[in-house]
Design a protein around this motif. Structure first.
Motif, PDB file in Angstrom:
ATOM      1  N   ALA A 249      27.475  36.531  45.819  1.00 34.46           N
ATOM      2  CA  ALA A 249      28.721  36.518  45.039  1.00 34.46           C
ATOM      3  C   ALA A 249      28.843  37.788  44.203  1.00 34.46           C
ATOM      4  CB  ALA A 249      28.770  35.279  44.151  1.00 34.46           C
TER       5      ALA A 249
ATOM      6  N   ALA B  64      36.225  30.255  35.356  1.00 33.84           N
ATOM      7  CA  ALA B  64      34.829  30.468  35.750  1.00 33.84           C
ATOM      8  C   ALA B  64      33.880  30.013  34.637  1.00 33.84           C
ATOM      9  CB  ALA B  64      34.596  31.939  36.080  1.00 33.84           C
TER      10      ALA B  64
ATOM     11  N   VAL C 144      26.010  29.018  38.250  1.00 30.22           N
ATOM     12  CA  VAL C 144      26.450  30.338  38.696  1.00 30.22           C
ATOM     13  C   VAL C 144      27.370  30.213  39.913  1.00 30.22           C
ATOM     14  CG1 VAL C 144      25.709  32.624  39.400  1.00 30.22           C
ATOM     15  CG2 VAL C 144      24.261  31.261  37.894  1.00 30.22           C
TER      16      VAL C 144
ATOM     17  N   GLY D 280      30.672  28.299  39.014  1.00 33.99           N
ATOM     18  CA  GLY D 280      31.587  29.169  38.266  1.00 33.99           C
ATOM     19  C   GLY D 280      32.204  30.243  39.149  1.00 33.99           C
ATOM     20  N   ALA D 281      31.394  30.819  40.025  1.00 35.66           N
ATOM     21  CA  ALA D 281      31.889  31.885  40.896  1.00 35.66           C
ATOM     22  C   ALA D 281      32.952  31.359  41.853  1.00 35.66           C
ATOM     23  CB  ALA D 281      30.732  32.507  41.677  1.00 35.66           C
ATOM     24  N   ILE D 282      32.686  30.206  42.456  1.00 37.84           N
ATOM     25  CA  ILE D 282      33.643  29.650  43.420  1.00 37.84           C
ATOM     26  C   ILE D 282      34.914  29.203  42.702  1.00 37.84           C
ATOM     27  CG2 ILE D 282      34.041  27.757  45.037  1.00 37.84           C
ATOM     28  CD1 ILE D 282      31.095  28.034  45.858  1.00 37.84           C
TER      29      ILE D 282
ATOM     30  N   GLY E  23      36.150  30.428  39.958  1.00 38.51           N
ATOM     31  CA  GLY E  23      36.889  31.648  39.615  1.00 38.51           C
ATOM     32  C   GLY E  23      37.568  32.253  40.829  1.00 38.51           C
ATOM     33  N   GLY E  24      36.858  32.278  41.956  1.00 31.49           N
ATOM     34  CA  GLY E  24      37.420  32.817  43.192  1.00 31.49           C
ATOM     35  C   GLY E  24      38.639  32.025  43.638  1.00 31.49           C
ATOM     36  N   LEU E  25      38.527  30.693  43.573  1.00 32.34           N
ATOM     37  CA  LEU E  25      39.652  29.835  43.964  1.00 32.34           C
ATOM     38  C   LEU E  25      40.831  30.042  43.024  1.00 32.34           C
ATOM     39  CD1 LEU E  25      37.881  26.511  44.994  1.00 32.34           C
ATOM     40  CD2 LEU E  25      38.964  28.215  46.473  1.00 32.34           C
TER      41      LEU E  25
ATOM     42  N   PHE F  87      40.182  36.316  46.879  1.00 32.01           N
ATOM     43  CA  PHE F  87      39.065  35.436  46.569  1.00 32.01           C
ATOM     44  C   PHE F  87      37.836  36.265  46.202  1.00 32.01           C
ATOM     45  CE2 PHE F  87      35.317  32.948  47.681  1.00 32.01           C
ATOM     46  CZ  PHE F  87      35.552  31.793  46.952  1.00 32.01           C
TER      47      PHE F  87
ATOM     48  N   SER G 129      33.951  36.656  38.350  1.00 27.32           N
ATOM     49  CA  SER G 129      33.676  35.301  37.877  1.00 27.32           C
ATOM     50  C   SER G 129      32.187  34.966  37.876  1.00 27.32           C
ATOM     51  CB  SER G 129      34.401  34.283  38.759  1.00 27.32           C
ATOM     52  OG  SER G 129      35.788  34.449  38.644  1.00 27.32           O
TER      53      SER G 129
ATOM     54  N   ALA H 136      30.186  33.415  34.855  1.00 25.41           N
ATOM     55  CA  ALA H 136      29.474  32.151  35.015  1.00 25.41           C
ATOM     56  C   ALA H 136      28.016  32.265  34.570  1.00 25.41           C
ATOM     57  CB  ALA H 136      29.545  31.695  36.474  1.00 25.41           C
TER      58      ALA H 136
END
Lengths: 238, 107
Positions: free
Chosen positions: A86, A200, A217, A220-222, A224-226, B44, B51, B55
């Motif tokens: 990520a 996120a 982690v 939060g990353a997914i 935020g990406g979504l 994305f 993000s 996170a």
């Protein structure tokens, strides 16, 4: 015009050497970040050989700092790999944007150059291309410079860091956090990004308190990406 | 699957990191040689790369001591004003150190 386009992917010794020199000023900063990594890593419990090997083979600062954060006597391999992916996913975009100039090269050269693709030399190479100048020398030569000084800095940090007894009293436990935060704040800033970061952070905290260890982690990353996809950037956005 | 951070386990972790990172360096070029990467995928990836750092940081800010919080605040403030990472990071570390020395009770 066609002739000019045809020469943009040029790559020879002189261009690589020029690229190396062009990235030297930034390499000084990379050395300092390397030192910071070399100081922080032993605090997380890594031995010197491991740390040098990591800087040499991985050569991606933010993800290396992030792995320190996950470093325990046992590490969940999948979580670690997703985290590294990520953080380094931006390389995918770099490769995609450079593709028009890499395409004419034979695959060995094309992928060989990408071995050292990193934020600074990518940005500078892109700048060269948009000015109508060959940029692959900057990408390769500059990348080699960044890599050398990242490894050198790590080694210097290990030499200095061993002498420090109580890193927290000197604030050195915050090297990693402050480094990552500076990367975040230094990036694109607007209302859309703030909302994405908010999503996120919220998702990460929820996972931190209610889900298994270290899942925060990835969650939060997914999230935020979504959020980035759902709240897409429109071209006419001001 | 958990991996021990000792001996062979350490080597496996580092090799895994290296392979994943290499996949990101090569992946963009590789995929582009077959099909252009679409707009939504770009969005994305772009949103995710910032993000993931947020996170990582959020729990650090919430569960850290006051010295840690002040350090992060300082880094953010300097980064916003000077836009230079080195002074921002150095400032954060310095503030954490000073705060822990001057007010150990509050840290």
């Amino acid at each position: 015009m066609a002739r000019k386009e045809a020469t943009l992917h040029r790559l020879d010794r002189t261009l690589v050497w020029d690229g190396f020199k062009a990235l030297l000023p930034i390499s000084l900063f990379v050395t300092i970040f390397g030192i910071a990594f070399g100081v922080a890593a032993p605090q997380a419990g890594l031995d010197d050989g491991t740390i040098m090997l990591m800087s040499t083979l991985v050569f991606a600062g933010a993800s290396q700092f992030a792995v320190l954060e996950l470093w325990e006597p046992q590490i969940p391999l999948f979580t670690m790999m997703v985290t590294v992916f990520a953080i380094n996913a931006r390389h995918l975009l770099m490769g995609a944007t450079l593709y028009p100039w890499l395409e004419p090269l034979p695959p060995a050269k094309r992928y060989g150059i990408m071995l050292v693709a990193s934020d600074a030399n990518w940005a500078m190479a892109t700048q060269e291309f948009t000015r109508g100048r060959p940029g692959l020398g900057v990408l390769l030569g500059g990348g080699i410079a960044l890599w050398c000084f990242w490894v050198l800095g790590t080694w210097l940090g290990l030499s200095v860091g061993g002498a420090i007894r109580d890193p927290a009293s000197l604030g050195l436990d915050m090297v990693m956090g402050c480094f990552l935060l500076a990367m975040v704040v230094g990036g694109e800033k607007n209302l859309r990004m703030l909302l994405i970061w908010g999503v996120a952070a919220g998702a990460s905290l929820l996972a931190f308190y209610y889900l298994p260890d270290n899942s925060h982690v990835v969650v939060g990353a997914i999230a935020g990406g979504l959020a980035g996809v759902i709240w897409g950037k429109r071209d006419h956005e001001h | 699957m958990n991996i021990e951070t000792a001996g062979l386990g350490t080597l496996i972790i580092i090799l895994a990191m290296a392979v994943v990172t290499l996949a990101t360096r090569w992946g963009g070029v590789f995929v582009m040689s077959f099909v252009p990467i679409g707009y939504r995928v770009r969005q994305f990836i772009h949103a995710m790369s910032g993000s993931v750092l947020v996170a990582l940081l959020a729990p650090l800010a919430v569960s850290g001591d006051n010295g840690a919080r002040l350090a992060l605040l300082t880094t953010a403030a300097i980064m916003l004003t000077l836009k230079k990472p080195l002074p921002a990071i150095a400032g954060g570390i310095l503030v954490a150190a000073l705060f822990r020395h001057l007010w150990p009770m509050l840290a």
